[in-house]
Design an enzyme around this catalytic site. Structure first.
Site, mmCIF file in Angstrom:
data_model
loop_
_atom_site.group_PDB
_atom_site.id
_atom_site.type_symbol
_atom_site.label_atom_id
_atom_site.label_comp_id
_atom_site.label_asym_id
_atom_site.label_seq_id
_atom_site.Cartn_x
_atom_site.Cartn_y
_atom_site.Cartn_z
ATOM 1 N N SER A 89 -4.338 -12.252 9.138
ATOM 2 C CA SER A 89 -3.717 -11.234 9.974
ATOM 3 C C SER A 89 -4.797 -10.347 10.596
ATOM 4 O O SER A 89 -5.939 -10.287 10.126
ATOM 5 C CB SER A 89 -2.760 -10.373 9.155
ATOM 6 O OG SER A 89 -3.474 -9.629 8.193
ATOM 7 N N LEU A 101 -2.806 -13.883 5.040
ATOM 8 C CA LEU A 101 -4.046 -14.571 5.411
ATOM 9 C C LEU A 101 -4.192 -14.628 6.925
ATOM 10 O O LEU A 101 -3.296 -15.087 7.630
ATOM 11 C CB LEU A 101 -4.041 -15.990 4.851
ATOM 12 C CG LEU A 101 -4.174 -16.114 3.335
ATOM 13 C CD1 LEU A 101 -3.969 -17.548 2.912
ATOM 14 C CD2 LEU A 101 -5.529 -15.619 2.884
ATOM 15 N N VAL A 148 -9.491 -9.406 5.668
ATOM 16 C CA VAL A 148 -10.881 -9.714 5.337
ATOM 17 C C VAL A 148 -11.285 -11.122 5.775
ATOM 18 O O VAL A 148 -12.477 -11.389 5.982
ATOM 19 C CB VAL A 148 -11.130 -9.571 3.820
ATOM 20 C CG1 VAL A 148 -10.925 -8.142 3.378
ATOM 21 C CG2 VAL A 148 -10.259 -10.524 3.029
ATOM 22 N N LYS A 191 0.819 -1.209 0.000
ATOM 23 C CA LYS A 191 0.000 0.000 0.000
ATOM 24 C C LYS A 191 0.857 1.266 0.000
ATOM 25 O O LYS A 191 0.339 2.379 -0.161
ATOM 26 C CB LYS A 191 -0.954 -0.011 1.186
ATOM 27 C CG LYS A 191 -2.002 -1.111 1.094
ATOM 28 C CD LYS A 191 -2.855 -1.184 2.344
ATOM 29 C CE LYS A 191 -3.922 -2.268 2.191
ATOM 30 N NZ LYS A 191 -3.362 -3.618 2.005
ATOM 31 N N ARG A 230 -14.346 1.702 0.097
ATOM 32 C CA ARG A 230 -14.224 2.516 1.302
ATOM 33 C C ARG A 230 -13.240 3.652 1.065
ATOM 34 O O ARG A 230 -12.449 3.626 0.129
ATOM 35 C CB ARG A 230 -13.772 1.656 2.480
ATOM 36 C CG ARG A 230 -14.770 0.572 2.846
ATOM 37 C CD ARG A 230 -14.239 -0.322 3.941
ATOM 38 N NE ARG A 230 -13.067 -1.084 3.504
ATOM 39 C CZ ARG A 230 -12.456 -1.981 4.267
ATOM 40 N NH1 ARG A 230 -12.887 -2.205 5.486
ATOM 41 N NH2 ARG A 230 -11.404 -2.626 3.808
ATOM 42 N N ASN A 283 -1.116 -8.493 1.474
ATOM 43 C CA ASN A 283 -1.918 -8.981 2.589
ATOM 44 C C ASN A 283 -1.475 -10.382 3.007
ATOM 45 O O ASN A 283 -1.031 -11.176 2.185
ATOM 46 C CB ASN A 283 -3.393 -9.027 2.193
ATOM 47 C CG ASN A 283 -3.902 -7.668 1.769
ATOM 48 O OD1 ASN A 283 -4.278 -6.851 2.586
ATOM 49 N ND2 ASN A 283 -3.911 -7.411 0.463
ATOM 50 N N THR A 343 -16.451 -4.964 -0.997
ATOM 51 C CA THR A 343 -16.621 -3.561 -1.389
ATOM 52 C C THR A 343 -16.899 -3.387 -2.880
ATOM 53 O O THR A 343 -17.667 -2.512 -3.280
ATOM 54 C CB THR A 343 -15.368 -2.743 -1.006
ATOM 55 O OG1 THR A 343 -14.214 -3.333 -1.603
ATOM 56 C CG2 THR A 343 -15.198 -2.715 0.501
#
Length: 607
Positions: free
Chosen positions: A445, A443, A449, A404, A533, A441, A466
């Site tokens: 954590s 899994l 999601v 990110k 979001r 990401n 989303t």
């Protein structure tokens, strides 16, 4: 009682074998003088053989677990006793005559009686009186016909709950062969045919050493055939001895998104970690706690756990105490923004390596009402720990970054990009070497999601996504931690390592897979789209536009040399982060100056 019965059985077998050997020698027409000889010799033979059997430890085992190793033991003991019989009569000068044929026939009969009885007992215990024909239990297919499948089949045959009806394997050479009395029926693609023909609703995947693509294909075939799926543990777990092949478990998302095992430079990591003091910040978090587990395997001189959340620190403390009883570790509560506390810890423990995992990382939460705290924690906190590392002679400082940080659209991503730039700005030709590791990401954590999807499924739905096109990179927490260690070892200072995240995954596909793995379908658990979001991207990038990567000796790591900053820029940034507080809007405006590639996403519903 068990030992006494076994001894009694073998004593009877010894006498029966000796008698039968005489009878066979004389075609069951035993002369009177040899009948008397038989009785006189048996008085010596039976105790001698029983003594040898006892000394060979034949009565330490359990018959229901008799194996080929036990059979070898029995054969050796019998032949030793057969050799001892004529030696005994020669040494004692007893004047008894034993036909040579008896000395040959007797051990053969004993092998049949003693070995055969043990294996018959085992078969009876495992399969009842009907041998290999099992009429009870749920029919099950095993995918794979290797060693793991054979070991699993042996255990399934002991159970009344399962009835193995066949194997499926893509190796054509095995088709039609039988393993443990059960046939290899054909390739995996034939699964729909065999599940319907055999009435199978349960399939077990026993392919621990196969690639993740092969296992994923097997799972997809099971889903298409609408059968329940279990799997054996991973190859690494089996080899380590942590679990047995019979420890079946349901299919998890890791299996669908799974990746090939990480190959670590163990020798190099021993040089970095073994016998050295290692500090982990954010040690109670998802990545921080896994780093502690991985580092503990390399026997550091001391592991220092630095964590703000008391409960998270207590949790990992309890786990390390159980799993690594010989590990010397210390748990310290503290805030990475507290320069005095960080300096005190560095001075007291003098770590050789620091893994900086402490961060605020929840994108929507940091976007609204907490933007300045994200800057203070992720940027100022990184600078505080990094500068203390320089002052106290830390050899390696490894920053845990994120995808990110690339062309960020949210405050959290921009704050992590600034943290990377802080470390790059502090890098000097000598002293502490700063290494940044960027990945997507993980899994399971905190804040990911997957836990949220599980909760929504447990509540009966709907599962909220989303956007239908939103994609993310995923890897498991252990893999991420292992690659962080590997990157920390390889880094020479100032590099940003980019982990091979594989192929991006659509979040909606992830939700569908999780619904199926939970035993539901999309009619029972609905999927709803809620809109992006605040600060959320449709897709993540691992490299910014002006960055380039180079390969490294490790296949899952590439290195990027991003834009560097000077001391003037760094001083101005630190002056900005000294502010006590700042509204969210002002933070986002200022970030456009500090991170030119930052373009905030003002859309979304803010949820």
């Amino acid at each position: 009682m068990r030992v006494a019965l076994a001894v009694l059985h073998d004593f009877v077998a010894v006498m029966a074998a000796w008698t039968l050997a005489y009878l066979l020698r004389f075609n069951f027409d035993l002369p009177d003088d040899f009948e008397a000889e038989l009785l006189r010799t048996m008085i010596w033979v039976a105790p001698l053989q029983m003594l040898i059997f006892w000394r060979f430890g034949l009565y330490r085992g359990i018959w229901r677990y008799a194996s080929t190793a036990d059979l070898r033991h029995i054969i050796l003991a019998i032949f030793m006793s057969a050799a001892a019989i004529p030696l005994l009569f020669w040494m004692l000068r007893l004047g008894l005559v034993i036909p040579r044929a008896v000395l040959v026939i007797n051990p053969l009969l004993l092998i049949l009686m003693m070995g055969g009885s043990r294996f018959i007992y085992r078969m009876w215990k495992e399969q009842g009186l009907y041998g290999d024909i099992k009429l009870r239990g749920e029919p099950v297919l095993i995918l794979g016909a290797g060693d793991a499948a054979v070991s699993l089949a042996k255990e399934l045959n002991k159970s009344n709950d399962w009835r193995l009806v066949g194997y499926l394997d893509d190796n054509r050479e095995q088709h039609g062969l039988t393993l443990n009395g059960v046939r290899v029926l054909g390739p995996l693609d034939d699964m729909p045919y065999w599940t319907e023909r055999m009435g199978v609703s349960q399939v077990i995947i026993a392919m621990p050493s196969s690639s993740h693509q092969q296992r994923k294909r097997a799972i997809q075939l099971c889903n298409a055939a609408k059968v329940n799926v279990l799997t054996v543990p991973s190859f690494d777990d089996l080899m380590s001895g942590r679990v047995a092949v019979t420890k079946l478990r349901p299919i998890e998302l890791d299996d669908l998104l799974g990746r090939d095992p990480v190959q670590l430079d163990d020798a190099g990591l021993h040089g970095l970690l073994t016998g050295r003091v290692v500090l982990v910040t954010g040690a109670g978090g998802s990545i921080g706690s896994e780093l502690c587990r991985q580092i503990a395997r390399f026997a550091p001189a001391q592991l220092v756990l630095f964590e703000l959340c008391e409960f998270a620190l207590y949790t990992i403390e309890q786990e390390l105490s159980r799993s690594f009883p010989d590990l010397d570790f210390v748990c310290l509560v503290g805030d990475v923004r507290d320069a005095a506390r960080v300096d005190e810890v560095m001075g007291m423990y003098c770590p050789a390596a620091v893994f900086h995992a402490a961060a605020y990382k929840h994108v929507p939460m940091m976007e609204q009402h907490n933007a300045w705290q994200a800057i203070r924690n992720n940027v100022r906190g990184t600078w505080t720990v990094a500068r203390a590392s320089q002052r106290h002679g830390v050899g390696k400082f490894v920053l845990i970054s994120t995808d990110k940080a690339v062309n960020p659209t949210n405050v959290m991503g921009a704050s992590k990009r600034l943290a990377e730039m802080v470390c790059q700005g502090l890098q000097r030709e000598d002293g502490t070497r700063f290494v940044m590791v960027r990945f997507g990401n993980v899994l399971g954590s905190t804040g990911s999601v997957i836990p949220r999807f599980r909760e929504q499924i447990a509540e009966g739905g709907p599962v909220t996504v989303t956007h239908p096109e939103i994609t993310r990179y995923f890897m498991s927490i252990p893999e991420a931690a292992q690659l962080v260690l590997q990157a920390g070892l390889m880094g020479e200072g100032g590099e940003i390592f980019v982990l091979d995240m594989g192929e991006p995954v659509k979040i909606v596909d992830l939700a569908k897979d999780l619904i199926r793995l939970s035993g539901f379908n999309e009619e029972e658990i609905k999927i709803e789209f809620t809109g992006l979001r605040l600060g959320e991207k449709l897709y993540e990038e691992l490299l910014a536009d002006n960055e380039h990567t180079l390969p490294t000796p490790h296949p899952k790591l590439r290195v990027a040399r991003a834009q560097r900053v000077d001391d003037i820029w760094l001083g101005a940034l630190l002056e900005w982060t000294d502010s006590v507080t700042m509204p969210d809007k002002e933070v986002r405006t200022a970030l456009k100056k500090w991170v030119p590639e930052y373009h905030p996403n003002e859309g979304g519903n803010g949820a």
